[in-house]
Design an enzyme around this catalytic site. Structure first.
Site, PDB file in Angstrom:
ATOM      1  N   LYS A 175     -33.336 108.011 -49.489  1.00  0.00           N
ATOM      2  CA  LYS A 175     -33.943 107.154 -48.459  1.00  0.00           C
ATOM      3  C   LYS A 175     -32.896 106.786 -47.411  1.00  0.00           C
ATOM      4  O   LYS A 175     -31.690 106.994 -47.613  1.00  0.00           O
ATOM      5  CB  LYS A 175     -34.543 105.906 -49.097  1.00  0.00           C
ATOM      6  N   ARG A 185     -39.875  91.636 -56.354  1.00  0.00           N
ATOM      7  CA  ARG A 185     -40.102  92.284 -55.069  1.00  0.00           C
ATOM      8  C   ARG A 185     -41.520  92.843 -55.002  1.00  0.00           C
ATOM      9  O   ARG A 185     -42.420  92.231 -54.445  1.00  0.00           O
ATOM     10  CB  ARG A 185     -39.037  93.383 -54.867  1.00  0.00           C
ATOM     11  N   HIS A 229     -37.207  98.368 -61.449  1.00  0.00           N
ATOM     12  CA  HIS A 229     -35.892  98.377 -60.815  1.00  0.00           C
ATOM     13  C   HIS A 229     -35.082  97.186 -61.297  1.00  0.00           C
ATOM     14  O   HIS A 229     -35.572  96.059 -61.320  1.00  0.00           O
ATOM     15  CB  HIS A 229     -36.026  98.333 -59.294  1.00  0.00           C
ATOM     16  N   ARG A 245     -32.347 107.559 -61.505  1.00  0.00           N
ATOM     17  CA  ARG A 245     -32.423 107.462 -60.048  1.00  0.00           C
ATOM     18  C   ARG A 245     -31.014 107.204 -59.486  1.00  0.00           C
ATOM     19  O   ARG A 245     -30.556 106.063 -59.386  1.00  0.00           O
ATOM     20  CB  ARG A 245     -33.387 106.351 -59.633  1.00  0.00           C
ATOM     21  N   TYR A 259     -12.622  90.744 -25.780  1.00  0.00           N
ATOM     22  CA  TYR A 259     -13.506  89.619 -25.444  1.00  0.00           C
ATOM     23  C   TYR A 259     -13.107  88.340 -26.185  1.00  0.00           C
ATOM     24  O   TYR A 259     -12.700  88.379 -27.351  1.00  0.00           O
ATOM     25  CB  TYR A 259     -14.953  89.958 -25.812  1.00  0.00           C
ATOM     26  N   CYS A 316     -15.544  96.015 -29.621  1.00  0.00           N
ATOM     27  CA  CYS A 316     -16.498  96.095 -28.517  1.00  0.00           C
ATOM     28  C   CYS A 316     -17.643  97.035 -28.881  1.00  0.00           C
ATOM     29  O   CYS A 316     -17.655  97.635 -29.956  1.00  0.00           O
ATOM     30  CB  CYS A 316     -15.802  96.586 -27.263  1.00  0.00           C
ATOM     31  N   MET A 317     -18.608  97.171 -27.977  1.00  0.00           N
ATOM     32  CA  MET A 317     -19.760  98.027 -28.256  1.00  0.00           C
ATOM     33  C   MET A 317     -19.350  99.482 -28.479  1.00  0.00           C
ATOM     34  O   MET A 317     -19.880 100.158 -29.357  1.00  0.00           O
ATOM     35  CB  MET A 317     -20.766  97.956 -27.109  1.00  0.00           C
ATOM     36  N   ASP A 318     -18.383  99.962 -27.704  1.00  0.00           N
ATOM     37  CA  ASP A 318     -18.027 101.379 -27.746  1.00  0.00           C
ATOM     38  C   ASP A 318     -16.559 101.637 -28.034  1.00  0.00           C
ATOM     39  O   ASP A 318     -16.157 102.800 -28.131  1.00  0.00           O
ATOM     40  CB  ASP A 318     -18.361 102.041 -26.399  1.00  0.00           C
TER      41      ASP A 318
END
Length: 374
Positions: free
Chosen positions: A38, A132, A164, A223, A267, A314-316
């Protein structure tokens, strides 16, 4: 290396995956392996992973939802696929047409699945303590009675039951007892059904943690999830020797500069140099899935040495202290993996900001190419 990879990329070692599968088979004994793929095979890329697993003899796969199941069916036309979670009943036709096994959560859900489509294969989920999804009863006798009612649903083929574990990755006495009770409940339910001549093909409860710490041959399927990818169910609780991380994460140095005492980095001015330093900028950031929570906490590897991240990610991009490292533009930086004698694992990064290795590898974004190492 292809030019488009010269920013940030994840290397996926298929030999390490094959080696991990061999270890899992030993731990599982006579239980068949059900590979949990998954979330795009935990961020490793389900296509190549599924093909490799098939070549390793895996015939059972587990996914979260219908979209994932249909993807895996395309990769593995002859394999058995179980959806562990919920499929909207209006899409039941896709289950039947693609020979996919659905986890059934209740009698009402079973009736909805077969309202317009017959020949739905399923395993019934029992909530033995996860809280769950699944059948929730006080006693195995009550649970077995409800399972019998579901089995009698016209158009539904019940092939197994499963549960589970919530704390199989914990080694303290209280949690071990909790898992003992979960295991006993599903096995007692299975034996009650068997005593009434209801012989199901599968009863399964072993996950990665139970494979490592409490393997039980009474579980017909094992599993295997996180250990298949070489990570710990609960870091730093050790797993058996020999497992190898399958994913490495890399980027490159784009710029190197010298900063003076008092200069600020990134930042928020959260990092201020207290002496003259050499700083390298690295081409990866939180948009690539490398968490901002690792700012000024994590190390990366460059030229076989650890370098600390300086300032906010930072983002990148991010910045690292290379004062004691002969860094140059274009150098490869390892954020997860091994360089020389040093290794950084996804589990180590997770520990730094109070999460789990699962989240680290699953979080590596789609814009990071996966490069498969044969």
């Amino acid at each position: 290396m292809k030019q488009y990879l010269k920013r940030a990329w994840a290397e996926i070692s298929l030999p390490n995956l094959e080696s991990n599968i061999a270890l899992i088979k030993k731990l599982a004994g006579n239980s068949d392996i059900m590979a949990v793929v998954k979330a795009d095979a935990y961020g490793h890329g389900e296509g190549e992973i599924c093909h490799c697993l098939e070549k390793s003899g895996i015939r059972y796969f587990a996914v979260s939802n219908l979209d994932e199941a249909l993807q895996v069916r395309g990769f593995c036309p002859e394999s058995e696929i179980l959806i562990l979670g919920y499929t909207p009943p209006e899409y039941a036709e896709y289950l039947a047409e693609n020979n996919i096994i659905q986890g059934v959560l209740s009698k009402e859900y079973a009736l909805e699945l077969v309202r317009n489509h017959k020949n739905i294969r399923c395993h019934i989920k029992i909530d033995t303590g996860m809280g769950r999804i699944g059948l929730k009863y006080d006693t195995p006798e009550e649970c077995a009675e409800e399972i019998k009612n579901i089995i009698n649903t016209d158009g539904l083929s019940v092939e197994g039951i499963y549960t589970h574990f919530a704390v199989a990755d914990c080694d303290d006495e209280e949690n071990i007892k909790y898992t003992d009770n979960q295991e006993k409940f599903i096995l007692d339910t299975y034996e009650i059904l068997k005593s009434q001549n209801i012989n199901l093909k599968h009863v399964h409860f072993m996950n990665s943690a139970s494979l490592c710490y409490r393997a039980n041959p009474k579980s017909t399927l094992a599993r295997a999830g996180i250990i298949m990818y070489g990570l710990c169910p609960n870091y730093p609780l050790p797993i058996p020797d020999g497992f190898k991380p399958v994913m490495s994460l890399k980027a490159v140095v784009s710029h190197v500069k010298t900063v003076k005492k008092g200069d600020c980095i990134s930042y928020g001015r959260t990092f201020v140099a207290d002496h003259e330093m050499k700083i390298a900028t690295v081409t990866i950031g939180y948009a690539d899935g490398y968490s901002r929570l690792l700012s000024s906490k994590a190390d990366v590897l460059l030229n076989g040495k650890r370098c600390r991240i300086t300032g906010r990610i930072c983002m990148d991009q991010l910045m690292i202290d290379v004062t004691d490292n002969n860094a140059e533009e274009g150098d490869i930086v390892t954020l997860i993996g091994t360089d020389g004698n040093e290794t950084i694992t996804a589990d180590e990064l997770a520990y730094l900001y109070n999460t789990i290795g699962y989240e680290v590898v699953c979080g590596i974004s789609k814009r990071v190419p996966r490069v498969y190492i044969e």
